[in-house]
Enzyme design. Sequence first.
Site, short mmCIF file in Angstrom:
data_model
loop_
_atom_site.label_atom_id
_atom_site.label_comp_id
_atom_site.label_asym_id
_atom_site.label_seq_id
_atom_site.Cartn_x
_atom_site.Cartn_y
_atom_site.Cartn_z
N HIS A 82 -15.75 1.91 39.35
CA HIS A 82 -16.37 0.74 38.76
C HIS A 82 -17.67 1.11 38.07
O HIS A 82 -18.48 1.83 38.63
CB HIS A 82 -16.67 -0.31 39.84
N ASP A 161 -16.91 -15.64 44.81
CA ASP A 161 -17.82 -14.89 43.95
C ASP A 161 -17.89 -15.52 42.57
O ASP A 161 -18.96 -15.60 41.96
CB ASP A 161 -17.38 -13.42 43.84
N ARG A 168 -25.49 -18.65 40.22
CA ARG A 168 -26.65 -17.75 40.12
C ARG A 168 -27.14 -17.63 38.68
O ARG A 168 -28.33 -17.54 38.42
CB ARG A 168 -26.29 -16.37 40.67
N SER A 183 -21.29 -9.03 45.30
CA SER A 183 -20.44 -9.55 44.24
C SER A 183 -19.52 -8.44 43.72
O SER A 183 -18.29 -8.60 43.64
CB SER A 183 -21.32 -10.10 43.12
N LYS A 187 -15.12 -7.70 44.69
CA LYS A 187 -14.03 -7.62 43.71
C LYS A 187 -13.24 -6.32 43.87
O LYS A 187 -12.02 -6.31 43.76
CB LYS A 187 -14.58 -7.76 42.30
N1 URA Z 1 -21.79 -7.97 38.03
C1 URA Z 1 -21.13 -8.64 38.99
O1 URA Z 1 -19.91 -8.54 39.07
N2 URA Z 1 -21.82 -9.41 39.85
C2 URA Z 1 -23.16 -9.54 39.79
O2 URA Z 1 -23.72 -10.23 40.59
C3 URA Z 1 -23.84 -8.86 38.78
C4 URA Z 1 -23.13 -8.08 37.91
#
Ligand code: URA
Length: 433
Positions: A82, A161, A168, A183, A187
């Site tokens: 990632h 999320d 947010r 977050s 994923k």
């Molecule tokens: N990328 C994400 O997937 N989540 C965040 O909180 C910030 C950047």
Amino acid sequence: MRMVDLIEKKRNGGSHTKEEIDFIINGYTDDSIPDYQISAWAMAVFFQDMTHEERAFLTEAMVNSGDVIDLSAIDGVKVDKHSTGGVGDTTTLVLAPLVASIGVPVAKMSGRGLGHTGGTIDKLEAIPGFSVEISNDQFIDLVNKNKAAVIGQTQNLTPADKKLYGLRDVTATVNSIPLIASSIMSKKIASGADGIVLDVKTGAGAFMKELSDSKELAEAMVKIGNNLGRKTSAVISDMSQPLGFMVGNALEVKEAIDTLKGQGPDDLTDLCLTLGSHMAVLAKKADTLDGAREMLQEAIASGKALEQFKVFIESQNGDPSVVDNPDKLPQAEFKVDVLSEEDGYVAGIVADQIGTAAMLLGAGRATKTSEIDLAVGIELRKKIGDPVKKGEPLVTVYSNSEDIEASKQKVLSSYKISSTELESPPLVYDVIT
Ligand code: URA
Ligand code: CA
């Protein structure tokens, strides 16, 4: 349990139990806790932080808020990579066939691009015929057979999320290490990874502009992964300029092919070898990082990695002949150089502005439903440390429209030219395991 008490606890610097975190995330997911209470809680987290334990609880709760992909039918250790957001970040296109060619299974769930960042699916769709519309069973079969496959995000992954990130975004609580780290990790874990290699970017074009913040984020994510039983490593890499030379879908496919041929840009090649080595070690295909790097270099030199790319393309209905004939990729009608307006040395290239310049040409989506032009983009002709004279090309713009003015202005403002010579920045600043 009452949400107001939990907001107060966090506001006063307390730490949540697993039950409390589950209450908050489950309640937010099923709408029994309203946005305004979650907003207040997120702001309390922003100021009071979370312990490593709380961060792992939060990540786990978000994973469990939706589907979790089961990759257990795929043989071997599934390692995902990632990146925290690069522009012209062609690494996934190179890494998938490269590590697959040494036997690391790559089961990649990818997204489309939005705004100034490109998406792996869009890039792959620049290859004529290539499709990510495959069933879950086909996806698993392809990885078992060919070691690599890419599928679009169809499942309902981490809905908590999605909701929290949206909230947010409008409550000034995005920039919080525990919230970002959980977050991202939620994923990756929901997508079924056994191991995770993180490419945490640092510099002017990155989410985290300061090295110390990038390190803190990397450490937070590695701790969460390891606490939840996923081997995780993080590489902190430079984003004071885009990686490689090409930004744009077909252009990046071409750059990936060059890299798999051993003729790619030095920085892209080096970062792919570094990230690929960590993936190979986590997947237990090599004992040491040096040993892994040698295997990957050998796979490039022998043509095995390039062959793997052809197999991968063909197995998802793409035309593998683009590898030998990149001219079969979508081509832009116009190529226009953007010239430097001063003498000096390149000191920085703000990556997200280059991404925006490419988006303005049509390479990226301004909104989720915009159509994109796979042929267009930007080729960087100068990188940090290069001398430049007034009138020399900084970039070449590949466009299907004659009017490139808006894009040109973005390019010019993204290039920082200094009168004194400077060294190129290091590519990798740190590794956290
Ligand atoms: N990328 C994400 O997937 N989540 C965040 O909180 C910030 C950047
Ligand atoms: Ca690139």
